[in-house]
Design an enzyme around this catalytic site. Structure first.
Site, PDB file in Angstrom:
ATOM      1  N   ASP A   1      43.808  37.041  35.402  1.00  0.00           N
ATOM      2  CA  ASP A   1      44.808  36.158  36.015  1.00  0.00           C
ATOM      3  C   ASP A   1      44.913  36.417  37.521  1.00  0.00           C
ATOM      4  OD1 ASP A   1      45.221  36.605  33.263  1.00  0.00           O
ATOM      5  OD2 ASP A   1      47.292  35.921  33.346  1.00  0.00           O
TER       6      ASP A   1
ATOM      7  N   GLU B   1      40.200  32.232  24.036  1.00  0.00           N
ATOM      8  CA  GLU B   1      40.221  33.433  23.183  1.00  0.00           C
ATOM      9  C   GLU B   1      40.161  33.134  21.690  1.00  0.00           C
ATOM     10  OE1 GLU B   1      43.716  35.604  24.401  1.00  0.00           O
ATOM     11  OE2 GLU B   1      42.576  36.690  25.926  1.00  0.00           O
TER      12      GLU B   1
HETATM   13  C1  BGC Z   1      45.152  34.199  27.829  1.00  0.00           C
HETATM   14  C2  BGC Z   1      44.330  35.005  28.786  1.00  0.00           C
HETATM   15  C3  BGC Z   1      45.231  35.613  29.831  1.00  0.00           C
HETATM   16  C4  BGC Z   1      46.349  36.416  29.169  1.00  0.00           C
HETATM   17  C5  BGC Z   1      47.343  36.946  30.169  1.00  0.00           C
HETATM   18  C6  BGC Z   1      46.247  35.075  27.233  1.00  0.00           C
HETATM   19  O1  BGC Z   1      47.057  34.325  26.411  1.00  0.00           O
HETATM   20  O2  BGC Z   1      44.350  33.681  26.799  1.00  0.00           O
HETATM   21  O3  BGC Z   1      43.359  34.197  29.413  1.00  0.00           O
HETATM   22  O4  BGC Z   1      44.508  36.427  30.679  1.00  0.00           O
HETATM   23  O5  BGC Z   1      47.033  35.599  28.266  1.00  0.00           O
HETATM   24  O6  BGC Z   1      47.948  35.906  30.869  1.00  0.00           O
END
Ligand code: BGC
Length: 707
Positions: free
Chosen positions: A323, A464
């Protein structure tokens, strides 16, 4: 423009969300926007940046300090406080121009009306200071008791983190001295009060609290006020410093500290506020996003970066994710390059840990932590989601397989150098970092006997929900970028030739006959269920959509922008038709289940000059913390809190998208693409040591160097 956001009534269902949207912070501490009388059940937190602790068997997370602002009142022996007592009226909110939280509550007692009000701020010039003023007034003569002091009953997700607590008073300062469990880091809060009326004063201890009791007979219609100077300290001598700093701030006095707060925030806004003529609501939204970024910026400390949920609590273990480099960094590059540098230095320092992690998995080079804590320690657990059905921890592969994190770190460095022109970081460790990351990707490459392409298998891309996939477009493109950057740094030699070969041969998935690029090998053969169909299969509202048997895992439904993120970053390498085809295809299959998703769609639409299509994504990303309803659960795990990546995404949409700014070789160019009702946008930003004012209206713009 409206700088104040507020709730006009008390709603018990909004306590947690208000705590987040009215958050205060100064980069060293974050203080949730909760009421004075609230305790751990209402998610009060004084969140400490960069202080982590682990209680045996639980997740490692940042430490919340004891709350020195805790206050409630009794009127004629009866407690009047929320949430247990119905107020006649209530208002609470945030003035984000000044970084001040306020509340005003009216209670009707059997004998008359009692009003309490307070203001609180996390001082923007002093990293360890919180100030507060509290007023009470009754419209009848009565006995009032005020209890105010330090509450050591702390809201923790995986605590308790503090032990060996000592609550005491010394030289008129209340002190809570503690130590963390794991590393025995001293953590202390101090509180010094200034009372401007006559009362009987006592210091008492009840449960885990040390409190002043101020008792007095209140005269009808007279306002009684007090002021608090509260300090939060860590490390050796914390308790002593909590005391001496509280005394120093007490000497300065509330008014002076308040004026200083207003003036430093004012100056900060002068440098970075966005003005939009024609749409005040959007103006408020974008500046609120900037506020959320300002309050988490590590301005006082080195060795810190920005956690994914800012300083709003312990969600996501207070860890730093991709992020930071991909979404958040850009705001600091153009507003506060010193902070941007700190973020980069944090990664340089983490190189050692990244090398160890690479070795641990049998790779070369540097594999950065997916959930990075101090010194780059990876806090990501192998079981990062709890199955809501069995209550068992689920094996997830975020830590092992989200290999795109190392490329994000490199990407951040390249952006930093481009924006600031500061190449000194290369010799200070960034060149080694880039080369080590290239070695890492080199060691991931697979060559099939009968192919001249090098593939990357068994990864998780930005989406994810699909774990352990092969040839994720985003990952492969980012790895290629890392090879390119490493080549630029290397003299002729074996390593350079190897990276050149990798760069030439790395497999980049190509579009199908409709122009759509598969997110990974075999993506198109997954069930093409609609989002609604997938949603209808859910058995429990908190269930996790990804992982071994998640409802999305075997379908083409994805959590967040993935191919779209890749195309947004590398748009220049693709035809417009391809960009459009992918936006169309993936949009209907994206849950936007991560707050990182919307801005990438918005940015890509803007690259295509599709302003109307982009605008709803701007609305979504810029209001991530302004509207209730973001995701609160992943399985049984609480993931609420603020969304700095969405705020950073809104800023990116503003500067790169709507304003169409690009920064090349010391020059800023503009390509205005403003939404219809934005008559004029004005912004100030820093670029290569100068300050510029940019004004755009319609299709025209001016860029003036003003400092
Ligand atoms: C997202 C990730 C992100 C993380 C922290 C997750 O829900 O899939 O891409 O880095 O949250 O924000």
């Amino acid at each position: 423009m409206e700088w104040i956001i507020k709730a006009e009534e008390f709603d018990p269902d909004k306590v947690e969300w208000n705590g987040t949207r009215f958050l205060l912070g100064n980069g060293r501490i974050g203080v949730r926007g909760t009421l004075d009388e609230y305790g751990k059940d209402q998610c009060v937190a004084v969140n400490m940046a960069g202080v982590y602790d682990q209680v045996e068997g639980k997740w490692r997370e940042p430490v919340n300090a004891p709350n020195p602002a805790y206050t409630y009142i009794l009127v004629d022996g009866e407690r009047y406080s929320l949430p247990d007592r119905e107020p006649a009226s209530h208002q609470e909110g945030l003035d984000f121009k000044k970084g001040i939280f306020f509340r005003k509550t009216l209670f009707i007692t059997p004998r008359g009306r009692v009003e309490i009000s307070s203001e609180r701020f996390c001082h923007y010039s002093y990293g360890d200071l919180i100030c507060m003023t509290y007023h009470v007034r009754a419209d009848f003569n009565c006995e009032i008791e005020i209890y105010t002091g330090i509450d050591n009953e702390i809201w923790d997700l995986n605590g308790p983190h503090l032990k060996n607590t000592r609550l005491y008073e010394e030289d008129g300062v209340l002190i809570s001295a503690n130590e963390t469990q794991e590393k025995k880091i001293p953590v202390a809060t101090g509180e010094k009060i200034h009372v401007d009326f006559r009362c009987e004063r006592q210091v008492i201890q009840e449960n885990d609290k040390i409190l002043h009791r101020l008792t007095f007979i209140a005269e009808k219609d007279r306002e009684y006020s007090f002021y608090k100077f509260m300090t939060v300290e860590k490390g050796p001598g914390a308790a002593e410093r909590a005391k001496s700093a509280a005394l120093d701030f007490y000497e300065k006095g509330y008014e002076m500290l308040y004026l200083d707060q207003v003036s430093v925030w004012g100056k900060s806004w002068d440098e970075s506020r966005v003005e939009i003529k024609g749409n005040e609501e959007d103006e408020t939204r974008i500046n609120y996003c900037i506020y959320q970024l300002k309050i988490l910026a590590p301005r006082f400390d080195k060795d810190l970066s920005v956690p994914a949920r800012g300083l709003s609590g312990q969600t996501y273990k207070g860890a730093v994710f991709w992020d930071t480099e991909m979404f958040i960094l850009d705001y600091f590059l153009y507003s506060d390059p010193e902070v941007a540098k700190t973020l980069i230095e944090y990664r340089i320092k983490g190189l050692k840990g990244a090398k160890i992690k690479a070795k641990e998995y049998g790779y070369e080079g540097a594999f950065y932590a997916w959930e990075s804590q101090e010194d780059g320690f990876d806090a990501c657990s192998d079981y990062n989601v709890t199955d809501v059905f069995s209550g068992r921890d689920m094996r997830t592969f975020f830590r092992d397989k989200q290999v795109h994190i190392s490329a994000a770190v490199v990407f951040g460095i390249i952006k930093y150098i481009k924006a600031t022109g500061d190449t000194t970081i290369l010799k200070d460790g960034a060149d080694e970092l880039i080369i080590e990351c290239a070695k890492f990707y080199d060691s991931l490459l697979l060559k099939k006997v009968h192919s001249d392409k090098y593939e990357i298998h068994d990864v998780i891309g930005p989406d994810e929900y699909h774990e352990r996939v092969n040839n994720n477009l985003y990952t492969n493109l980012m790895a290629k970028m890392v090879f390119e950057e490493a080549i630029k740094l290397l003299e002729e030699g074996e390593l350079r030739s190897r990276f050149e070969d990798d760069y030439k041969h790395i497999f980049i998935p190509t579009p199908n006959k409709d122009g759509v690029i598969p997110q990974f090998d075999g993506y198109f053969s997954l069930e093409d269920a609609t989002l609604d169909e997938v949603r209808s299969r859910i058995l429990n509202p908190k269930e996790y959509w990804g992982g071994a048997y998640g409802v999305a895992s075997w379908t083409q439904v994805i959590k967040q922008a993935d191919v779209v993120t890749a195309l947004e970053l590398f748009a220049q390498e693709y035809d417009r038709d391809i960009l459009k085809a992918n936006l169309d295809y993936y949009q209907s299959r994206t849950e936007h289940g991560s707050s990182l998703s919307a801005c990438m769609y918005g940015l890509l639409h803007l690259q295509l000059d599709e302003v109307e299509k982009a605008y709803p994504f701007f609305e979504k990303t810029s209001t991530a913390d302004l509207v209730q309803g973001g995701k609160q659960w992943a399985g049984n795990i609480y993931i609420g809190g603020s969304h700095p990546a969405a705020a950073g995404g809104a800023y990116q949409m503003m500067i790169y998208g709507f304003l169409g700014l690009s920064f090349e070789d010391g020059k800023i160019s503009m390509k205005p693409r403003l939404p219809k009702d934005w008559e004029e946008v004005k912004i100030r930003l820093k670029y290569r040591g100068n300050v510029y004012e940019i004004i755009e209206e319609g299709k025209r713009g001016t860029c003036t160097k003003i400092g």
